[in-house]
Design an enzyme around this catalytic site. Sequence first.
Site, PDB file in Angstrom:
ATOM      1  N   LYS A  92       0.815  -1.227   0.000  1.00  0.00           N
ATOM      2  CA  LYS A  92       0.000   0.000   0.000  1.00  0.00           C
ATOM      3  C   LYS A  92       0.847   1.275   0.000  1.00  0.00           C
ATOM      4  O   LYS A  92       0.514   2.244  -0.679  1.00  0.00           O
ATOM      5  CB  LYS A  92      -0.951   0.004   1.200  1.00  0.00           C
ATOM      6  CG  LYS A  92      -2.070  -1.029   1.076  1.00  0.00           C
ATOM      7  CD  LYS A  92      -3.050  -0.895   2.238  1.00  0.00           C
ATOM      8  CE  LYS A  92      -4.057  -2.029   2.189  1.00  0.00           C
ATOM      9  NZ  LYS A  92      -5.086  -1.896   3.231  1.00  0.00           N
TER      10      LYS A  92
ATOM     11  N   ASP B 184      -9.906   2.599   2.604  1.00  0.00           N
ATOM     12  CA  ASP B 184      -9.968   1.821   3.849  1.00  0.00           C
ATOM     13  C   ASP B 184     -10.643   2.633   4.972  1.00  0.00           C
ATOM     14  O   ASP B 184     -11.616   2.175   5.578  1.00  0.00           O
ATOM     15  CB  ASP B 184      -8.566   1.406   4.312  1.00  0.00           C
ATOM     16  CG  ASP B 184      -8.019   0.237   3.503  1.00  0.00           C
ATOM     17  OD1 ASP B 184      -8.805  -0.603   3.038  1.00  0.00           O
ATOM     18  OD2 ASP B 184      -6.779   0.169   3.346  1.00  0.00           O
TER      19      ASP B 184
END
Length: 284
Positions: free
Chosen positions: A66, A102
């Site tokens: 990420k 997220d």
Amino acid sequence: MTGRAGIIGFPVAHSLSPVFQGAAFAAAGLDITYELWETPPGSLPARVASLRAPGTIGANVTIPHKEAAAALVDSLDDAARTAGAVNTIVTHHGRLSGHNTDGPGFVRALRDEASVEVGGSRFLLVGAGGAARGIAFALAAAGAARITIANRTAPRAERLAAEVRATGYGQVGTADLAAGLSGFSVIVNATSIGMAGGPDPDGLPVTLETATEGALVVDIVYRPEETPLLREARARGLPVLGGLPMLIYQGALAFELWTGQPAPVGVMFESARASLEDGRTLPR
Ligand code: NAP
């Protein structure tokens, strides 16, 4: 709409995302395939570059890529820039934009599945790892009344609090769990405690004796769907929210970025639950 998308991670074979994204594309009548793109760290730049190819609509990015992915795209949205991490890439005419759904997925799960508005809520966030970071920045951006971070490794919690403060949000601090849980309206486990196959599958990240009556207990661990913490909270009569909604809503926001259409959230939940019950997939 036709095309292909996928999830970039290492390892990624047991990800749930292909299950619920595939179900979502089918339910929306879109001819889009969603593939598993197992990518060792050295191959990440080439993998991300391959998303520029015609017919590719984008990708999800998961552990351990990420942060590295944020440096490989052409632009970042606010959530990705603040968190320094990308979990969704959108391809548009060969250009790649990096997003982070997220934390926003967590906020949407609170609103849509637990009827909790972030503004006005006082959060205890237990954990300071990757997931806790995304949640902390999203709660700050959504105007939480207060965010208190507690972590086994206290300096990590202090660093995260300082980073959140640096975004211009002042209502963040740290605490020792020994100080008790009174005064928090939402208690969030963002550690791996309680996760099947994790470091402490039967453990509790906090004891709930001192929790304020009516406080919502959230566990972002989604395998098992009912963790020891959620069981304990239910036994004490506290409202609960499991980790699957966060997972589904981060995926729903990615789906909406790729397609411009509302995600069929019900279908995504159904397919993910069926797969978890089947035991065919492991945590993402
Ligand atoms: P991570 O970056 O490795 O962070 C792990 C966190 O757990 C750290 O705060 C760590 O504390 C704490 N921890 C681990 N073992 C512990 C123990 N025995 N006692 C006390 N604290 C402990 O992991 P992550 O990516 O943030 O993921 C955390 C969990 O969230 C995982 O279970 C993951 O599956 C879940 N998750 C769910 C979603 C969702 O969509 N629902 C999304 C992402 C992650 P230290 O700093 O002290 O090591």
